[in-house]
Design an enzyme around this catalytic site. Structure first.
Site, mmCIF file in Angstrom:
data_model
loop_
_atom_site.group_PDB
_atom_site.id
_atom_site.type_symbol
_atom_site.label_atom_id
_atom_site.label_comp_id
_atom_site.label_asym_id
_atom_site.label_seq_id
_atom_site.Cartn_x
_atom_site.Cartn_y
_atom_site.Cartn_z
ATOM 1 N N CYS A 133 46.253 42.262 47.520
ATOM 2 C CA CYS A 133 47.188 41.234 46.739
ATOM 3 C C CYS A 133 48.320 40.583 47.480
ATOM 4 O O CYS A 133 48.667 39.553 47.551
ATOM 5 C CB CYS A 133 47.744 41.892 45.393
ATOM 6 N N HIS B 180 51.910 45.148 42.204
ATOM 7 C CA HIS B 180 50.984 44.001 42.394
ATOM 8 C C HIS B 180 51.897 42.694 42.375
ATOM 9 O O HIS B 180 52.997 42.796 41.933
ATOM 10 C CB HIS B 180 50.116 44.122 41.073
ATOM 11 N N HIS C 105 45.184 35.580 42.178
ATOM 12 C CA HIS C 105 45.480 36.876 42.768
ATOM 13 C C HIS C 105 44.165 37.599 43.118
ATOM 14 O O HIS C 105 43.135 37.082 42.821
ATOM 15 C CB HIS C 105 46.323 37.686 41.705
#
Length: 366
Positions: free
Chosen positions: A280, A328, A340
């Site tokens: 990510c 994240h 993402h």
């Protein structure tokens, strides 16, 4: 670093060799890639409720367990990436220190040669220093010339001794600094190894759990996961947030968006920064690097170091940080959507910006 025992040159060579080995990034663990879930469209209606699970298996509990396992893997991935970044910096510093040690050793050898040449010159002059020749001079002219040479020679000798002393002190400090950097590098190597074990353990547990499901159960689980994301997105949109988010992305922000969306369909791989796979924060950091701005490598450091802005002021290119531990990160693309790299086994995709718990928003080009 053995300045007295084995010599600083040998120590420098050892440092350079060791740095070359430890600077190589660890091999990333690539999880098998099952069929990716459908892209979450933030404006779609909720999908129909998932069919009832088979007797004896609580798929909702399994979904929550999988979320926990992959979340823990993401936290460990951030720790791995942070250790990797520190190791790169320390390796660079070690190489520079090694160069300084070699250069300092060469300079010290040159100074010693100069001192030796001066001693040999004195010997060829009959072994008498300039001060003695001055006292034995017969004429005022010779006396004055001799006095000048004595003063010049004293200054030169004093300067040479001072330069040799400073060079020796510099070498000793470089050796101490190199030793300290080596210890830090070794600590980060261990931190990386420990984080890698945690990542692989969490991913293996998740894959084992999923492997115990029948084909129909996997399909229902996928529906449950999609439904949970859609419910979270709908709840976020129902707050009227899109009526407030009206910011236009900068040229750099749009460039970052273009880079990130061009990676759609590529697999998630922990520790990866492209070009064939990403995690990510690898995706967001590389997107902004392509836009001409270097940002921290990990989601936690992106949250810590970049300027925070209200969600209502969000604009394309901003980074959305998720979960309380900032484990994240995604890149906002506009219209309530983000792009993402979700987790192992998934591919880079566009999803609803509110499909996960938002911690906050940061702006790389503030």
């Amino acid at each position: 670093m053995g300045t007295g025992k084995r010599g600083l040159i040998a120590a420098a060579v050892t440092v350079v060799c060791a740095v070359t080995v430890l600077a190589v990034p660890g091999t990333a663990f690539a999880a098998p890639s099952p069929t990716p879930l459908p892209t979450t469209n933030p404006n779609l209606a909720l999908p129909p409720a998932a069919p009832a699970p088979a007797p004896g298996k609580d798929l909702e509990a399994i979904r929550e367990k999988l979320d926990t396992l992959y979340h823990d893997a993401a936290v460990a991935t951030d720790a791995y990436n942070a250790a990797e970044e520190q190791a790169k910096k320390q390796s660079t510093e070690l190489v520079e220190l090694a160069k300084k040690i070699v250069e300092g050793r060469e300079k010290l050898a040159e100074l010693k040669d100069r001192a030796g040449a001066a001693a040999r010159s004195q010997y060829r002059g009959g072994g008498l220093p300039d001060e003695a020749h001055l006292l034995l001079s017969d004429t005022p002219g010779e006396f004055l010339d001799g006095a000048g040479r004595v003063i010049q020679g004293q200054r030169a000798t004093k300067g040479l001794i001072g330069e040799m002393t400073r060079t020796q002190q510099d070498l000793e400090q470089y050796a101490k600094d190199a030793s300290a950097q080596w210890q830090k590098l070794e600590a980060n190597r261990k931190a990386k190894a420990e984080a890698q074990k945690k990542i692989e353990k969490q991913i293996a547990a998740a894959e084992k759990l999923e492997s115990q499901l029948e084909k129909e159960e996997k399909e229902r689980l996928a529906q449950l996961q999609e439904q949970a994301a859609q419910q979270a997105q709908t709840a976020w949109l129902d707050t009227g947030i899109l009526d407030e988010i009206k910011g236009q992305g900068t040229a750099q922000g749009q460039r970052a968006v273009q880079y990130a969306t061009a990676q759609i369909g590529k697999p998630y791989e922990w520790g990866a920064e492209g070009p064939s796979s990403y995690d990510c924060s690898g995706l967001t950091s590389q997107a902004w690097a392509d836009a001409g701005r270097a940002i921290p490598r990990t989601s936690q450091e992106q949250w810590r170091q970049l300027k925070r802005v209200p969600v209502s002021d969000m604009r394309p290119g901003d980074l959305i940080i998720y979960f309380d531990d900032a484990s994240h990160v995604a890149l906002y693309v506009g219209d309530g959507a983000m792009v993402h790299a979700p987790r192992p086994g998934r591919t880079i995709t566009v999803a609803g910006a509110g499909s996960m718990p938002i911690l906050g928003v940061v702006r790389p080009d503030a």
